[in-house]
Design an enzyme around this catalytic site. Structure first.
Site, PDB file in Angstrom:
ATOM      1  N   GLY A 127       2.042  -0.721 -16.991  1.00  0.00           N
ATOM      2  CA  GLY A 127       2.520  -1.446 -15.825  1.00  0.00           C
ATOM      3  C   GLY A 127       3.653  -2.421 -16.033  1.00  0.00           C
ATOM      4  N   GLY A 142       4.243   3.227 -19.722  1.00  0.00           N
ATOM      5  CA  GLY A 142       5.020   4.398 -19.329  1.00  0.00           C
ATOM      6  C   GLY A 142       6.463   3.986 -19.090  1.00  0.00           C
ATOM      7  N   CYS A 190      17.433  17.810   4.139  1.00  0.00           N
ATOM      8  CA  CYS A 190      17.379  17.556   5.578  1.00  0.00           C
ATOM      9  C   CYS A 190      16.262  16.588   5.923  1.00  0.00           C
ATOM     10  CB  CYS A 190      17.218  18.864   6.325  1.00  0.00           C
ATOM     11  SG  CYS A 190      18.597  19.953   5.964  1.00  0.00           S
ATOM     12  N   GLU A 191      16.434  15.346   5.533  1.00  0.00           N
ATOM     13  CA  GLU A 191      15.498  14.261   5.818  1.00  0.00           C
ATOM     14  C   GLU A 191      16.321  12.977   5.901  1.00  0.00           C
ATOM     15  OE1 GLU A 191      12.240  14.306   6.318  1.00  0.00           O
ATOM     16  OE2 GLU A 191      11.770  16.330   5.628  1.00  0.00           O
TER      17      GLU A 191
HETATM   18  C1  LIG Z   1       0.781   5.374 -14.283  1.00  0.00           C
HETATM   19  C2  LIG Z   1      -0.211   4.854 -15.216  1.00  0.00           C
HETATM   20  C3  LIG Z   1       0.190   4.146 -16.366  1.00  0.00           C
HETATM   21  C4  LIG Z   1       1.630   3.825 -16.682  1.00  0.00           C
HETATM   22  O1  LIG Z   1       2.183   2.894 -15.815  1.00  0.00           O
HETATM   23  P1  LIG Z   1       3.649   2.299 -16.097  1.00  0.00           P
HETATM   24  O2  LIG Z   1       3.881   1.381 -14.969  1.00  0.00           O
HETATM   25  O3  LIG Z   1       4.590   3.456 -16.104  1.00  0.00           O
HETATM   26  O4  LIG Z   1       3.593   1.601 -17.413  1.00  0.00           O
HETATM   27  C5  LIG Z   1      -0.789   3.731 -17.245  1.00  0.00           C
HETATM   28  N1  LIG Z   1      -2.101   3.991 -17.005  1.00  0.00           N
HETATM   29  C6  LIG Z   1      -2.520   4.657 -15.912  1.00  0.00           C
HETATM   30  C7  LIG Z   1      -3.962   4.910 -15.716  1.00  0.00           C
HETATM   31  C8  LIG Z   1      -1.594   5.107 -14.982  1.00  0.00           C
HETATM   32  O5  LIG Z   1      -2.018   5.756 -13.895  1.00  0.00           O
END
Ligand SMILES: *Cc1c(COP(=O)(O)O)cnc(C)c1O
Length: 420
Positions: A240, A277, A344-345
């Site tokens: 996150g 991520g 087309c949106e």
């Molecule tokens: C999407 C997700 C992440 C990664 O989130 P980021 O914001 O990209 O770091 C980690 N754990 C779970 C369970 C997720 O669904």
């Protein structure tokens, strides 16, 4: 890293390759990733968290191209997956199954079986019914499934509502107050081995306070488990951490993130698991597109490009901002324009507030910070073949996913006899 994406001799380059050369060779739209940036951004994250010494499980859903996964697998990174498809990709890329955590509210029994077979680190279980299903599957296999329960700490991450996942009203996790009952049951199940506790509160989070509160709640909960005689090894605090999309954005540095983790968990006997991520891949990729037409409407100027919301969904889905630059460095006066795709949106807008110098048909544009939740969210809407993906390595570039063909578009479709 920022220096993997910059102008060199008047050309916007990824590492040492001008994006225009890539566009001329492989066509547009195309995603371009920097291997050096993937390495570099991971190292910054890992080095910053050195004192925490976590198991880092890259969240595959942010960018699941095999070459990206391979880059991490070679560095010994773990993986956070949310489907059997992602498990397949990670194994194809040579990832270590013993460093995989499996999240998600809707795992099927087939997916559970495959993951147990592979020998993953643990499942993040999101409901009592899922726990029962997992117990059944594991017992049938004569095995025990390692489990963390994803608890919902009811904490507002102060981010976009679509990417907030730790609020009471969200479908994710088990309410932290009800979770103890689930752990008591889990501890009695023959097919389950309780190993940890997990939470993931949302994405593109800039405020460290919600993380602090979450970690505190998880650590406290782990203590309560211990009092019940349930000893766990892992506290998984999810992903996150946010990144810069605008120059003026100031997301927390991973070092500050490390500090709060240390503060909340020092002296406790748990291994920390992280699921980053976006922070690892978001600024390691761009989307390269070409201008098709300039359209001067009474109210504004539209720049119609060959990439659309089917290629990059974030602006349409979340109103997300991506900076757009011309591939040819241009010091002329900038003008506001709306950069739109061919789909087309009405929401097929890549930027409603682009500030660009004079560009014309045929010019190449670069959409920045497209490494996370870019290609993975692309679709064939409007029967548009999905774009190709390229990875740059120094002065070289390699196609890491071919552009789809018209044949790919109709693959698997059949006209039944009664229509012949
Ligand atoms: C999407 C997700 C992440 C990664 O989130 P980021 O914001 O990209 O770091 C980690 N754990 C779970 C369970 C997720 O669904």
């Amino acid at each position: 890293m920022w220096y993997d994406f910059q102008y060199k001799d008047g050309q916007y380059c990824v590492e040492d390759v001008p994006v225009k050369d890539i566009a001329d060779k492989v066509g547009t739209p195309c995603y371009v990733y920097s291997n050096s940036a993937l390495d570099g951004d991971f190292e910054v994250f890992q080095d910053s968290l050195e004192d925490v010494d976590p198991i880092i499980c890259y969240s595959v859903k942010a960018n699941s191209n095999l070459a990206v996964l391979r880059t991490y697998a070679r560095m010994g990174v773990g993986f956070d997956i949310v489907s059997g498809g992602e498990l397949y990709r990670v194994l194809q890329a040579g990832g270590d199954p013993a460093k995989i955590v499996f999240s998600g509210v809707g795992k099927t029994k087939d997916e559970m079986r495959t993951a147990i077979e592979a020998g993953i680190l643990f499942f993040n279980v999101e409901s009592f019914e899922e726990l029962i299903a997992l117990d059944e599957v594991a017992k049938k296999m004569g095995k025990k499934a390692p489990v963390s329960v994803r608890v919902n700490p009811d904490i507002d991450p102060n981010t976009h509502p679509y990417i907030s996942t730790g609020l009471k009203k969200s479908k994710f996790g088990i309410d932290i107050k009800a979770a103890m009952e689930v752990y008591r049951s889990a501890a009695q199940m023959g097919g389950i081995e309780v190993v940890g506790v997990d939470s993931h509160i949302g994405s593109q989070v800039f405020d460290l306070d919600p993380f602090t509160q979450t970690i505190r709640k998880l650590a406290q909960f782990a203590g309560e488990l211990k009092n019940e005689g349930i000893e766990i090894q892992y506290i998984d605090i999810g992903g996150g951490l946010g990144i810069n999309y605008r120059e003026e954005d100031s997301p927390p540095h991973p070092k500050e993130y490390a500090e709060i983790i240390l503060r909340e968990t020092s002296g406790l006997p748990y291994k920390i698991v992280l699921e980053p991520g976006r922070v690892l891949v978001g600024n390691a990729g761009v989307l390269v597109t070409r201008v098709l037409y300039i359209k001067e409407a009474p109210s504004k100027k539209f720049i119609v490009v060959d990439a659309g919301m089917n290629d990059l969904l974030r602006p349409a889905l979340y109103g997300a901002y991506h900076q757009i630059l011309p591939a040819d460095e241009n010091f002329g006066d900038v003008e506001s324009a709306e950069v739109v795709g061919p789909v087309c949106e009405t929401v097929d807008v890549l930027s409603s507030e682009a500030e660009l110098p004079d560009v014309g048909a045929g010019d190449v544009l670069v959409i920045l910070s497209a490494g996370a939740y870019g290609f993975v969210m692309s679709s064939n809407y409007n029967s548009r073949p999905r774009s190709c993906e390229v990875m740059v390595y120094g002065e070289q570039f390699h196609i890491v996913r071919e552009r789809e063909t018209l044949n790919d578009l109709v693959r698997g479709e059949l006209i039944p006899d009664f229509l012949k």
